[in-house]
Design a protein around this motif. Structure first.
Motif, short mmCIF file in Angstrom:
data_model
loop_
_atom_site.label_atom_id
_atom_site.label_comp_id
_atom_site.label_asym_id
_atom_site.label_seq_id
_atom_site.Cartn_x
_atom_site.Cartn_y
_atom_site.Cartn_z
N ALA A 158 -8.95 -4.02 -0.41
CA ALA A 158 -8.36 -3.65 -1.70
C ALA A 158 -7.53 -4.81 -2.26
N GLY B 212 0.82 -1.20 0.00
CA GLY B 212 0.00 0.00 0.00
C GLY B 212 0.86 1.25 0.00
N GLN C 278 -5.04 6.82 -0.94
CA GLN C 278 -4.14 5.68 -0.83
C GLN C 278 -4.45 4.69 -1.93
N ILE D 45 -7.69 2.65 -2.54
CA ILE D 45 -8.27 2.39 -1.22
C ILE D 45 -9.07 3.65 -0.92
N ASP E 174 -12.56 1.95 3.87
CA ASP E 174 -11.94 0.88 3.11
C ASP E 174 -10.57 0.59 3.73
N CYS E 175 -9.99 -0.57 3.41
CA CYS E 175 -8.69 -0.92 3.97
C CYS E 175 -7.87 -1.71 2.95
N GLU E 176 -6.57 -1.94 3.27
CA GLU E 176 -5.69 -2.68 2.37
C GLU E 176 -6.16 -4.11 2.16
N LEU F 140 -3.34 0.45 -3.42
CA LEU F 140 -2.63 -0.81 -3.26
C LEU F 140 -2.00 -1.13 -4.61
#
Length: 109
Positions: free
Chosen positions: A88, A22, A51, A73, A83-85, A53
């Motif tokens: 993603a 990320g 952000q 993200i 949202d998060c890694e 990924l």
């Protein structure tokens, strides 16, 4: 090289790996939009960021690396949960044909 030896042990025949990481490419305490990620700091300030990924196809015996399209993200469905890694990562693997990856929406749905 120690890294090359370690990577070789993770491969079976002609398999490749997809390293994923990320990155944050924009942050501001004043500029924001609905898709920005929001971070509340201990001192009470709030910062907004973009952000993504990023992934690539790699093999320890090959010099070439094939970068894949980055997966943003971001918040897209209006949910308060960000949202998060991990989500993603599921999306980037699914969109690139990994049979093990289950599709995930921007907020894990």
């Amino acid at each position: 090289m120690h890294i090359k030896t370690t990577l070789k042990s993770a491969f079976l025949e002609d398999d490749y790996i997809i390293p994923i990481d990320g990155t944050q490419y924009f942050q501001s305490e004043s500029v924001n939009c609905p898709s920005y990620l929001e971070k509340k700091h201990r001192n009470g300030t709030v910062s907004y960021s973009h952000q993504a990924l990023c992934a690539a196809v790699a093999h320890p015996d090959k010099r070439q690396v094939l970068p894949l399209a980055p997966e943003p993200i971001k918040n897209t469905d209006g949910s308060k949960k960000q949202d998060c890694e991990i989500n993603a990562g599921k999306r980037i693997l699914h969109s690139n044909g990994s049979p093990q990856a289950e599709p995930a929406g921007p907020n894990g749905k």
